[in-house]
Design a protein around this motif. Structure first.
Motif, short mmCIF file in Angstrom:
data_model
loop_
_atom_site.label_atom_id
_atom_site.label_comp_id
_atom_site.label_asym_id
_atom_site.label_seq_id
_atom_site.Cartn_x
_atom_site.Cartn_y
_atom_site.Cartn_z
N PRO A 214 -0.56 -44.01 -13.78
CA PRO A 214 0.27 -42.51 -13.81
C PRO A 214 0.65 -41.58 -13.21
O PRO A 214 -0.31 -41.42 -11.88
CB PRO A 214 -0.61 -41.86 -14.51
N VAL A 215 1.39 -40.69 -12.57
CA VAL A 215 2.02 -39.87 -12.03
C VAL A 215 2.03 -37.81 -12.77
O VAL A 215 1.31 -36.64 -11.59
CB VAL A 215 2.77 -39.85 -10.99
N LEU B 177 20.87 -23.39 -10.02
CA LEU B 177 19.16 -24.41 -9.20
C LEU B 177 18.94 -25.32 -8.34
O LEU B 177 19.63 -25.90 -8.43
CB LEU B 177 18.64 -25.29 -10.91
N LEU B 178 18.74 -24.73 -7.79
CA LEU B 178 17.87 -25.35 -7.04
C LEU B 178 16.71 -25.46 -5.83
O LEU B 178 15.81 -25.21 -6.55
CB LEU B 178 18.21 -24.32 -4.92
N LEU B 179 16.54 -27.00 -5.44
CA LEU B 179 15.07 -27.43 -5.77
C LEU B 179 14.89 -28.26 -4.43
O LEU B 179 15.28 -28.44 -4.19
CB LEU B 179 15.83 -29.02 -6.59
N LEU B 180 13.65 -27.63 -3.39
CA LEU B 180 13.66 -27.47 -2.66
C LEU B 180 12.13 -27.98 -2.67
O LEU B 180 11.41 -27.69 -2.82
CB LEU B 180 13.19 -26.37 -2.35
N ASP B 181 12.19 -29.07 -1.69
CA ASP B 181 11.01 -30.03 -1.65
C ASP B 181 10.92 -30.11 -0.02
O ASP B 181 11.19 -30.44 1.67
CB ASP B 181 11.31 -31.72 -1.33
N SER C 113 6.08 -37.03 -18.96
CA SER C 113 4.95 -37.85 -18.54
C SER C 113 5.72 -39.15 -17.44
O SER C 113 6.71 -39.22 -18.22
CB SER C 113 4.04 -38.34 -19.62
N PHE C 114 5.22 -39.54 -16.46
CA PHE C 114 5.48 -40.21 -15.59
C PHE C 114 4.93 -41.28 -14.35
O PHE C 114 3.33 -41.05 -14.36
CB PHE C 114 6.71 -39.47 -14.75
N SER D 264 7.12 -33.76 -5.66
CA SER D 264 8.25 -34.18 -5.29
C SER D 264 8.89 -35.26 -5.85
O SER D 264 9.85 -35.68 -6.77
CB SER D 264 8.43 -34.79 -4.56
N THR D 265 7.15 -36.08 -6.92
CA THR D 265 8.30 -36.98 -8.28
C THR D 265 9.63 -35.46 -9.64
O THR D 265 10.16 -35.79 -10.21
CB THR D 265 7.30 -37.90 -8.87
N LEU D 266 8.29 -34.71 -9.69
CA LEU D 266 8.65 -33.68 -11.22
C LEU D 266 10.15 -32.99 -10.74
O LEU D 266 11.17 -32.64 -11.04
CB LEU D 266 7.85 -32.88 -10.97
#
Length: 325
Positions: free
Chosen positions: A15-16, A154-158, A8-9, A41-43
């Motif tokens: 809360p997001v 691991l590649l994180l793409l936004d 959680s964040f 994006s937050t995740l």
């Protein structure tokens, strides 16, 4: 390989993300979809280690991932995060940016690696061009090559293709995901574009108001969306009463039907009236009124406004959607 447990964040008191749980196996390509502001994006930033969670934990190969409160330099060495901001050095060349984190002790290997990545993102002819002289789409392609340079696990793409011209986007997707599969690189792609998903993501995670509401095989989610929100993430969708199409049904329920699944036919008891025809390249999107509701239908030709048309749903689609009720 990646395990996210009860994360959680919140930004300040807003809360997001709420109680996020999922796992991803090595080599999988996962899509992350949801409306703007849902927390995609937050995740990605939390997974990469740019933000500290309020609750929960993350593990990469059984090693816990910590945020900036625990690391002097935020971010994980075996991951790469491609943000929408590119983060390139404007006064250096394309090749210099891509090879920035590669070792200089073996110059031939470094040059070969940079050239390989230039080909993948179709930027070979711009190798010696400074970043400040590139368009937004070109910068995005360079940023993608830079993220791949050290072969992350691991590649994180936004939104990785958001600024790229349509005529280059399809080829770049094919090049990128073929490269990821060949090198067994896991990826998570946050996107608004269904074409980033349907051919390349094995599984799709759907986020709604900070919560995961679905994590399933991409084809299954698309073909049998569990609610209107999920279906609408793939484009226009019609919500229609099932009793209008199944005369022997007494179920007071609606089914979700994409425009290409509605058919305009010669004879049918179901009538709609055309409002407007929109040219979409290889078809027209027909906007019509059915039972006082606006619906959308794909058709080969434009139809004049106010004309009455007969419609139906294919038996295969009807049977598939009715099973979910």
């Amino acid at each position: 390989m990646l395990k996210v447990e009860n994360v959680s964040f919140a930004y300040d008191t807003n809360p997001v993300l709420k109680n996020i749980n999922f796992t991803i196996e090595k080599g999988q390509h996962i899509a992350l979809i949801g409306a703007s502001g849902c927390g995609k994006s937050t995740l990605l930033k939390i997974i990469y280690g740019l933000l500290d969670t309020d609750e929960g934990s993350l593990f990469w190969d059984d090693r816990e991932v910590f945020g900036p409160a625990y690391n002097l330099v935020p971010g994980q060495e075996n991951m790469k995060y491609l943000s929408q901001g590119f983060e390139l050095q404007a006064y250096r060349t394309v090749s210099e940016n891509i090879g920035h984190h590669l070792s200089n002790f073996e110059p031939e290997l470094k040059t070969g690696r940079v050239n390989e990545l230039l080909e993948i993102v179709e930027m070979s002819s711009f190798a010696h061009t400074k970043i400040e002289n590139l368009s937004g789409g070109q910068k995005q392609r360079v940023a993608l090559a830079k993220a791949l340079a050290k072969r992350p696990e691991l590649l994180l793409l936004d939104e990785p293709f958001g600024n790229i011209d349509n005529f280059r986007r399809s080829a770049l997707r094919r090049n990128l995901f073929a490269y990821l599969k060949r090198n067994k690189i896991t990826s998570i792609t946050a996107t608004h574009d269904k074409t980033d998903i349907l051919s390349f993501a094995e599984e799709t995670i759907v986020i709604h108001m900070g919560e995961i509401i679905a994590k399933e095989d991409t084809l299954k989610i698309y073909q049998n969306p569990e609610n209107y929100y999920v279906a609408s993430l793939f484009g226009e969708v019609n919500e229609l009463p099932i009793t209008a199409f199944l005369s022997d049904s007494d179920i007071d329920h609606t089914i979700l039907v994409y425009p290409h699944e509605l058919q305009i036919v010669e004879n049918s008891a179901l009538k709609a009236r055309v409002k407007k025809s929109y040219f979409n390249g290889n078809h027209y999107l027909i906007e019509a009124v059915f039972n006082d509701n606006v619906i959308f239908i794909e058709h080969r030709y434009a139809i004049e406004n106010s004309k009455e048309i007969a419609i139906q749903i294919s038996e295969e689609t009807l049977t598939s959607r009715a099973k979910n009720i």
